[in-house]
Design an enzyme around this catalytic site. Structure first.
Site, short mmCIF file in Angstrom:
data_model
loop_
_atom_site.label_atom_id
_atom_site.label_comp_id
_atom_site.label_asym_id
_atom_site.label_seq_id
_atom_site.Cartn_x
_atom_site.Cartn_y
_atom_site.Cartn_z
N CYS A 124 0.82 -1.22 0.00
CA CYS A 124 0.00 0.00 0.00
C CYS A 124 0.86 1.27 0.00
O CYS A 124 0.33 2.38 -0.13
CB CYS A 124 -0.93 0.00 1.19
N HIS A 268 -3.69 6.63 2.22
CA HIS A 268 -4.04 5.30 1.71
C HIS A 268 -5.42 4.93 2.24
O HIS A 268 -5.71 5.12 3.42
CB HIS A 268 -2.99 4.30 2.18
N ASN A 299 -10.28 -1.19 -0.09
CA ASN A 299 -8.83 -0.98 0.02
C ASN A 299 -8.17 -1.61 -1.20
O ASN A 299 -8.14 -2.82 -1.34
CB ASN A 299 -8.35 -1.63 1.33
#
Ligand SMILES: CC(C)(COP(=O)(O)OP(=O)(O)OC[C@H]1O[C@@H](n2cnc3c(N)ncnc32)[C@H](O)[C@@H]1OP(=O)(O)O)[C@@H](O)C(=O)NCCC(=O)NCCS
Length: 343
Positions: A124, A268, A299
């Site tokens: 990420c 993020h 996500n």
């Protein structure tokens, strides 16, 4: 005789993001569908993660295809041609072929000539890592324009029966063209890693034990188990909330920018509660728009920051020329934060 000296490469004084683009898969998976796989509730998923739906890629929406779509938009916004791209960096953890890098196929399909092309694995934080590399390549004189892509098909690595991950992950691609600039457009990257926590987000096992030796591992006739992603949510949550706010502050300080000068905060898209905790820790004024793309996108790891950035610019929540604080963090553990000027 004087020793011969190498002529150093010289690049642009500064770099900035010239264009951003995203690709979101067609298939929408609402929480109601996730409830067919795991024992949970729409309310639990919304309140614990902020997610109402996510997108999962279909067979045609490969890592390369989604990347090409996103990159095409970024190239168009930057107003350059693909031949001007002197480097293609693809951040991903879900390109399921060990070699070659998917970046070379993407570069070929886009028409980037012989541009160097490679993949990076920084989960990420991958988009931030890629941005830092691109900035160095441009200012170091090794490329004029660099294409940075964050792309994931996390659905391929998601165990639909795992209550701790099935509702979180999504698929998609985000891309940015980074190039020369007369004024600073990318602040100092605050990045790092903590390998002591490598096991808190990880694949259940390596490909060799999963596939090459199924009999040895599971006994003759044993079942081959797909090595899905596994996450120990609580340590990740604690680390993100406590440590990442400090990293975000360091990125602001290094850039000489205060929170109230930001035109956007684009963390993020890991979990809405992590975002809210970071806002508090950073004492971010209410006037600063915050990316909350996770609600509809889930996500998407390396893709989440450029996807959220594109959406904020498209909806008018943030504007070209504004300063944005970006921060990525995830499996490794790894992190990367910087202040950037929005394209
Ligand atoms: C995954 C996450 C949402 C789980 O939330 P949590 O509050 O830590 O959940 P816990 O595992 O402590 O479980 C709390 C309760 O919810 C239950 N629960 C766990 N998963 C559930 C689910 N999917 N649906 C409903 N209930 C669930 C547990 O059984 C437990 O119940 P109990 O209190 O009766 O024992 C949270 O840990 C998190 O967001 N972590 C960070 C994840 C992240 O951002 N990852 C990406 C980093 S890149």
């Amino acid at each position: 005789m004087t020793k011969p000296q190498i002529r150093p490469a010289t690049g642009a004084r500064y770099s900035r993001i010239h264009g951003v683009g995203g690709y979101r898969p067609v298939r929408v998976i609402p929480n109601a569908e996730v409830l067919e796989w795991i024992d949970s509730s729409d309310e639990w998923i919304r309140t614990r993660s902020g997610i109402t739906e996510r997108r999962w890629a279909g067979p045609e929406e490969s890592v390369a295809e989604m990347s090409v779509q996103a990159a095409g938009k970024a190239i168009a916004q930057a107003g350059i041609s693909a031949e001007q791209i002197g480097g293609v960096i693809v951040a991903t953890v879900s390109h399921l072929k060990q070699t070659p890098a998917i970046a070379t196929e993407i570069a070929e399909r886009l028409g980037c000539g012989t541009a160097p092309a490679f993949d990076i694995s920084a989960a990420c934080a991958g988009f931030g890592y890629g941005l830092g590399l691109a900035d160095g390549m441009i200012r170091g004189g090794n490329a004029e324009y660099v294409l940075v892509i964050g792309v994931e098909r996390l659905s391929d690595l998601t165990d639909q029966s795992d209550r701790s991950t099935a509702f979180i992950f999504g698929d998609g691609a985000g891309a940015a063209i980074v190039g020369p600039s007369d004024t600073p457009g990318i602040g100092k990257l605050i990045w790092g890693s903590d390998g002591s926590q490598a096991d808190v987000i990880t694949q259940t096992e390596a490909w060799d034990t999963a596939f090459a030796k199924p009999d040895a591992v599971n006994g003759p006739g044993g079942e081959t188990k797909w090595p899905y992603l596994r996450m120990d949510g609580q340590p990740v949550f604690r680390w993100a909330v406590w440590e990442m706010a400090k990293v975000a502050q360091q990125a602001l300080d290094a850039a000489g920018v205060t929170a109230d000068q930001l035109g956007a905060f684009i963390p993020h898209q890991a979990n809405m509660r992590i975002t809210d905790a970071m806002i508090k820790a950073l004492k971010l004024p209410e006037s600063v728009p915050v990316a909350r793309d996770i609600a509809e996108t889930g996500n998407t790891s390396a893709a989440s920051i450029p996807l959220a950035m594109e959406r904020m610019l498209e909806t008018g929540e943030a504007h070209s020329g504004d300063l944005a604080l970006i921060i990525g963090f995830g499996a490794g553990l790894v992190y990367a934060a910087a202040v950037v000027t929005l394209p």
